[in-house]
Design a protein around this motif. Sequence first.
Motif, mmCIF file in Angstrom:
data_model
loop_
_atom_site.group_PDB
_atom_site.id
_atom_site.type_symbol
_atom_site.label_atom_id
_atom_site.label_comp_id
_atom_site.label_asym_id
_atom_site.label_seq_id
_atom_site.Cartn_x
_atom_site.Cartn_y
_atom_site.Cartn_z
ATOM 1 N N LYS A 1 53.055 47.765 -61.834
ATOM 2 C CA LYS A 1 53.672 48.244 -63.072
ATOM 3 C C LYS A 1 53.966 49.733 -62.937
ATOM 4 O O LYS A 1 53.082 50.517 -62.592
ATOM 5 N N ILE A 2 55.242 50.106 -63.190
ATOM 6 C CA ILE A 2 55.632 51.512 -63.344
ATOM 7 C C ILE A 2 56.570 51.601 -64.535
ATOM 8 O O ILE A 2 57.285 50.654 -64.847
ATOM 9 N N THR B 1 57.034 42.710 -58.797
ATOM 10 C CA THR B 1 56.258 42.196 -57.671
ATOM 11 C C THR B 1 56.530 43.041 -56.439
ATOM 12 O O THR B 1 57.675 43.392 -56.168
ATOM 13 N N GLU B 2 55.452 43.364 -55.722
ATOM 14 C CA GLU B 2 55.558 44.094 -54.455
ATOM 15 C C GLU B 2 55.059 43.212 -53.317
ATOM 16 O O GLU B 2 54.182 42.375 -53.510
ATOM 17 N N PHE B 3 55.591 43.442 -52.140
ATOM 18 C CA PHE B 3 55.086 42.819 -50.919
ATOM 19 C C PHE B 3 54.635 43.948 -50.010
ATOM 20 O O PHE B 3 55.308 44.983 -49.929
ATOM 21 N N LYS C 1 44.156 48.928 -58.349
ATOM 22 C CA LYS C 1 44.274 50.384 -58.207
ATOM 23 C C LYS C 1 45.183 50.929 -59.300
ATOM 24 O O LYS C 1 46.148 50.277 -59.697
ATOM 25 N N THR C 2 44.880 52.122 -59.772
ATOM 26 C CA THR C 2 45.735 52.828 -60.721
ATOM 27 C C THR C 2 45.917 54.261 -60.221
ATOM 28 O O THR C 2 44.979 54.865 -59.703
ATOM 29 N N TYR C 3 47.146 54.771 -60.358
ATOM 30 C CA TYR C 3 47.494 56.097 -59.856
ATOM 31 C C TYR C 3 48.124 56.923 -60.959
ATOM 32 O O TYR C 3 48.854 56.397 -61.794
ATOM 33 N N ASP C 4 47.907 58.232 -60.919
ATOM 34 C CA ASP C 4 48.649 59.189 -61.730
ATOM 35 C C ASP C 4 49.678 59.824 -60.812
ATOM 36 O O ASP C 4 49.342 60.625 -59.936
ATOM 37 N N TYR D 1 51.119 54.368 -62.189
ATOM 38 C CA TYR D 1 51.455 53.260 -61.303
ATOM 39 C C TYR D 1 50.187 52.428 -61.144
ATOM 40 O O TYR D 1 49.146 52.943 -60.768
ATOM 41 N N GLU D 2 50.275 51.151 -61.508
ATOM 42 C CA GLU D 2 49.125 50.246 -61.421
ATOM 43 C C GLU D 2 49.480 49.053 -60.549
ATOM 44 O O GLU D 2 50.632 48.629 -60.528
ATOM 45 N N LYS D 3 48.466 48.497 -59.883
ATOM 46 C CA LYS D 3 48.728 47.302 -59.090
ATOM 47 C C LYS D 3 47.458 46.494 -58.883
ATOM 48 O O LYS D 3 46.364 47.035 -58.802
ATOM 49 N N ILE D 4 47.650 45.195 -58.865
ATOM 50 C CA ILE D 4 46.607 44.244 -58.482
ATOM 51 C C ILE D 4 47.166 43.517 -57.275
ATOM 52 O O ILE D 4 48.207 42.869 -57.368
#
Length: 163
Positions: free
Chosen positions: A33-34, A40-42, A139-142, A152-155
Amino acid sequence: MKKITNLAIIVSALAMNLSADTNDFHIGASSAKIFEKDYTEFNLGYGFNFNTQNNIHVGIAFDIAFGNVDLEDNKSAVVVTTGGDLKIGYALFENKLALYAIGSGAYQSVDSLNAVGFGYGGGVDYQITKNIALNVEYKTYDMTSKGTDYTYEKINSNLKYTF
């Protein structure tokens, strides 16, 4: 000089305490998510993990992720993210299962917008066979860019080939 000596002693003690070193290549998919938009990412990556005799799990991983996010006005943007993780946790069940915290850094390109950020998260690795492992992380990023800051968040879930 005293700090360098103390650091050398600590590094030497950790190096003598190692019980199992593994390298891995991993491939996987992420729900990311941004800008409040899901996509979806690969990803592809490489990692190095070791466990001490006290079952402390330490890992370093590098990866690259690709995806497309739908932004406003039906515009699609290509997202490319490169990152590095430092993982510290605990290994269980004869090192077959590892639970860990993650400190992470990332460089991300969303069309012409480039950003860098630091993040944190957690994960679990499960060694299915001698050479196959499954990994799940959050993970979550600023992220910071010129004029634009965002989260930016991702599972992600990865299949790993370990050697």
